[in-house]
Design an enzyme around this catalytic site. Structure first.
Site, PDB file in Angstrom:
ATOM      1  N   GLU A 186       0.819  -1.219   0.000  1.00  0.00           N
ATOM      2  CA  GLU A 186       0.000   0.000   0.000  1.00  0.00           C
ATOM      3  C   GLU A 186       0.852   1.268   0.000  1.00  0.00           C
ATOM      4  O   GLU A 186       1.680   1.465   0.890  1.00  0.00           O
ATOM      5  CB  GLU A 186      -0.940  -0.005   1.220  1.00  0.00           C
TER       6      GLU A 186
ATOM      7  N   LYS B 133      -7.742  -0.109  11.253  1.00  0.00           N
ATOM      8  CA  LYS B 133      -7.079  -0.648  10.059  1.00  0.00           C
ATOM      9  C   LYS B 133      -5.857   0.209   9.741  1.00  0.00           C
ATOM     10  O   LYS B 133      -4.802  -0.290   9.362  1.00  0.00           O
ATOM     11  CB  LYS B 133      -8.063  -0.682   8.879  1.00  0.00           C
TER      12      LYS B 133
ATOM     13  N   ASP C  54       3.949 -13.872  12.453  1.00  0.00           N
ATOM     14  CA  ASP C  54       2.595 -14.382  12.265  1.00  0.00           C
ATOM     15  C   ASP C  54       1.662 -13.169  12.393  1.00  0.00           C
ATOM     16  O   ASP C  54       1.172 -12.857  13.474  1.00  0.00           O
ATOM     17  CB  ASP C  54       2.294 -15.439  13.327  1.00  0.00           C
TER      18      ASP C  54
ATOM     19  N   HIS D 185      -2.417  10.188  -1.267  1.00  0.00           N
ATOM     20  CA  HIS D 185      -2.587   8.869  -1.872  1.00  0.00           C
ATOM     21  C   HIS D 185      -2.486   8.947  -3.385  1.00  0.00           C
ATOM     22  O   HIS D 185      -1.845   8.130  -4.020  1.00  0.00           O
ATOM     23  CB  HIS D 185      -3.989   8.338  -1.533  1.00  0.00           C
TER      24      HIS D 185
END
Ligand code: NAD
Length: 424
Positions: free
Chosen positions: A85, A263, A279, A377
């Site tokens: 991202e 998130k 993990d 972005h």
């Protein structure tokens, strides 16, 4: 790491890749072999991959970056981050720069205790069962520790037990929690082995039937707390501080917003986890379960304004990570990541990961309350598009500039611009 080590590298993002590698190699004393791994597009040979999981037919690689400017507990760190991202590494580095001006990021931790769960059903007398386990706790802990002398040698091992009777659709059950100090290991194998080994004795002591014997990913006894102070002048003024606190309050009150807010935090944490072959599902599961610990899903972080108008950020997260065991030892890129971060203790990795999560959160809150998330972005997106359209070297920056100016940040437009620049 020396006292003088600085993670502040102005203009790092503008340098060509080879120069970035040279800077990091020099600062962190990487070997030629490490540099080869960095340049090997993923570092994992097919046969090594084949030993790692099943039915392997290839490998996939992600960009591996270094976030600069981090200062955690007075020490500077260059932080390896991997992921697909755009904006994540840039935001982390930018916010780390602001945070270091306001005295850096401070942390505290619990001991690295993971929970192993043993499910016991059909117990004839719950009170008697609980007493029997309590009376034999010492023996049970000792026999668990006999299974992992290495962990015990490093100061870890089974330390305590908790007994939790619960009501379920299949009747009352006793859930035995085995609390294991995992030191530098994530601990799933170690804890599962102990839980499986204790189950027959627990069945005997309780007169019940044991079923599941498995680690819990809600690692709420293994947490890291991070805290930062950002001066209002560094983040856009007093009003900007107020807007950020208001945006946080929205996330804390509304699960729809909290999911996206959290998130964003995990954008940073998982990128570091990927670079270290952790993990990451365990970390992600732990974080979201922790976010709902008081019955409502809410923000993992907390932002407030102190009496002097500074922005104060705080966050506590479960951190089930390891630097021994799992793929973190066997993946060559994870080995290089460890050298770049300069850590050999899992707890330090946990602190840095959490710090990156908080920085990432601030980056998102700042962008959302100021220019909006799309502007930054879209610039990075434009960069991806022109590269996909065939721009190379110095042409990239020019093509990005033209694409952004065009206001039409789409692939056909990127192709058109790159074609024009090429035929000039
Ligand atoms: P592991 O068993 O490979 O390594 C841990 C062992 O290393 C310890 O038991 C100890 O004997 C030894 N050790 C050496 N030096 C140590 C030190 N300084 N500190 C601590 N231990 C030291 O790995 P693990 O961490 O027990 O298990 C991790 C793996 O389990 C991961 O790959 C994870 O994906 C997997 N896993 C996860 C889950 C889950 O999260 N639900 C379930 C099953 C398996």
């Amino acid at each position: 790491m020396t006292e003088k080590f600085s993670s502040r590298i102005p203009g790092f993002y503008r340098k060509p890749i080879d120069e970035r590698i040279n800077i990091i190699s020099e600062k962190m004393k990487l070997s030629e072999e490490d540099v080869k791994v960095l340049k090997s597009r993923g570092g994992l040979a097919l046969d090594a991959a084949d030993h790692m999981t099943e039915n392997v037919i290839g490998t996939i690689s992600y960009p591996f970056s270094v976030a600069v400017n981090f200062r955690v507990d007075g020490m500077d760190y260059l932080v390896p981050m991997a992921g697909e991202e755009p904006s994540v590494v840039a935001a982390a580095s930018n916010m780390a720069r602001l945070m270091r001006e306001g005295e850096g990021i401070k942390t505290s931790t619990t001991e690295p205790i993971m929970i192993g769960q043993i499910q016991v059903l059909e117990i004839p007398d719950m009170e008697k069962a609980i007493t029997a386990i309590e009376e034999n706790k010492k023996m049970l802990l000792e026999s668990a520790n006999e299974l992992d002398p290495v962990l015990v040698k490093f100061g870890g091992g089974a330390k305590d037990m908790e007994l939790r009777p619960i009501e379920t659709e299949k009747g009352e059950m006793l859930i035995v929690h085995l609390l294991v100090d995992c030191r530098d290991a994530m601990g799933a194998n170690a804890v599962n082995t102990m839980a499986e080994a204790l189950a027959p004795t627990i069945a005997e002591l309780t007169g019940g039937r044991t079923l599941l014997r498995i680690i819990s990913n809600l690692a709420d006894k293994r947490t890291v707390t991070v805290r930062c102070k950002v001066r209002p002048g560094d983040i856009g003024g007093v009003e900007a501080v107020d807007r950020i606190v208001e945006a946080w309050a929205f996330a804390d009150a509304d699960p729809y917003r909290a999911a996206t807010h959290n998130k964003g935090i995990m954008n940073g944490i998982i990128a570091v986890a990927l670079a270290f072959a952790q993990d990451h599902r365990a970390i992600e599961a732990g974080a979201h379960a922790y976010a709902v610990r008081d019955g409502r899903y809410r923000s993992l972080s907390r932002w407030s304004k102190d009496n002097e108008g500074n922005l104060i950020g705080e966050m506590t997260l479960p951190m089930a990570i390891g630097l021994v065991g799992g793929a973190t030892r066997s993946h060559p890129m994870a080995q290089v990541a460890r050298k770049i971060l300069g850590v050999d203790k899992a707890v330090v990795l946990g602190k840095v990961m959490c710090a990156v999560g908080l920085a990432q959160n601030l980056g998102a809150l700042r962008a959302l309350t100021q220019e909006g998330i799309q502007e930054g972005h879209m610039k990075l997106h434009a960069r991806n598009l022109v590269v996909m359209a065939g721009a190379e070297g110095e042409m990239i920056n020019k093509a990005v500039e033209l694409l952004v100016e065009s206001g039409e940040i789409r692939f056909p437009k990127a192709q058109e611009i790159v074609q024009k620049l090429k035929t000039r």
